[in-house]
Design an enzyme around this catalytic site. Structure first.
Site, PDB file in Angstrom:
ATOM      1  N   HIS A  64      68.357  36.822  43.274  1.00 38.54           N
ATOM      2  CA  HIS A  64      67.708  37.334  44.601  1.00 38.54           C
ATOM      3  C   HIS A  64      66.881  36.559  45.266  1.00 38.54           C
ATOM      4  O   HIS A  64      66.277  35.582  44.625  1.00 38.54           O
ATOM      5  CB  HIS A  64      67.062  38.660  44.329  1.00 38.54           C
ATOM      6  N   LYS A  73      56.687  33.518  43.797  1.00 36.88           N
ATOM      7  CA  LYS A  73      56.691  34.630  42.874  1.00 36.88           C
ATOM      8  C   LYS A  73      55.831  34.296  41.719  1.00 36.88           C
ATOM      9  O   LYS A  73      56.474  33.130  41.178  1.00 36.88           O
ATOM     10  CB  LYS A  73      57.750  35.608  42.532  1.00 36.88           C
ATOM     11  N   TYR A 133      55.138  40.982  38.642  1.00 37.78           N
ATOM     12  CA  TYR A 133      55.194  39.766  39.493  1.00 37.78           C
ATOM     13  C   TYR A 133      54.185  40.024  40.689  1.00 37.78           C
ATOM     14  O   TYR A 133      54.311  41.077  41.504  1.00 37.78           O
ATOM     15  CB  TYR A 133      56.510  39.279  40.075  1.00 37.78           C
ATOM     16  N   ASP A 172      74.044  43.770  43.006  1.00 40.77           N
ATOM     17  CA  ASP A 172      74.425  42.331  42.100  1.00 40.77           C
ATOM     18  C   ASP A 172      75.780  42.043  41.924  1.00 40.77           C
ATOM     19  O   ASP A 172      76.010  40.983  41.691  1.00 40.77           O
ATOM     20  CB  ASP A 172      73.211  42.486  41.130  1.00 40.77           C
TER      21      ASP A 172
END
Length: 181
Positions: A64, A73, A133, A172
């Site tokens: 992603h 991140k 995250y 996905d």
């Protein structure tokens, strides 16, 4: 505290971060993030959002990225074990399309910094995993992009264990490869 080890990954901007962990008979203590310590190591990004997910074995989330509002991140696992991957998507980068993967677990307490301009994903290797995250920008619905997790042009070497079923979200399953295939 304040002793962190920061290691480059051969792709500019990607880092594995190992915080100092103090253990005794009671358990352990670690600072999972300290702006001053990170800045001393040359990492002065500002985080605006924290996220957490729980997934079962074989779940593969990714790859992603956000298109107009890219996110850096800082990722870690607080329970279980995952194989975490970043793919360089920065136009003009000498490592465009290259990937790096690292195992993150509750045992090794490693963190992985994935800067803006990278696709990101992970595969759960343990029975369950809790993944945390910090992000440098907010999530913007409708700004999502993605790349197929098994794109042969990238060639990620996922550690798929014998008998492991890969579980993808419907979204996905739809992503194309780096070259649009």
């Amino acid at each position: 505290m304040g002793n962190i080890k920061v290691t480059g990954c051969g792709i500019e901007g990607l880092y594995v971060i190992e915080p100092e962990v103090r253990e005794d008979e009671r358990g352990y203590f670690t600072e999972t993030y300290n702006f001053r310590d990170m800045k001393e190591k040359g990492l002065d990004m500002v985080f605006v959002q924290d996220n957490q997910s729980k997934s079962k074995r074989g779940v593969l989330r990714g790859l992603h990225f956000q298109i107009e509002h890219p996110q850096g991140k800082l990722v870690r696992v607080i329970r279980g074990r995952v194989f975490d991957v970043a793919v360089d998507l920065r136009p003009g980068s000498v490592t465009y399309g290259k990937w790096h993967g690292v195992e993150l677990s509750e045992e090794n307490k490693k963190q992985f910094y994935v800067p803006e301009g990278f696709a990101h994903g992970f595969l759960v290797l343990s029975e369950e995993a809790e993944f945390c995250y910090k992000c440098t920008d907010f999530y913007h619905p409708g700004d999502e992009g993605g790349i197929a997790w098994n794109d042969s042009a990238i060639g990620i070497e996922w550690p798929i264990e014998e008998g492991m079923e890969i579980i993808l979200s419907e979204r996905d399953k739809q992503w194309k490869g780096l070259n649009g295939n």
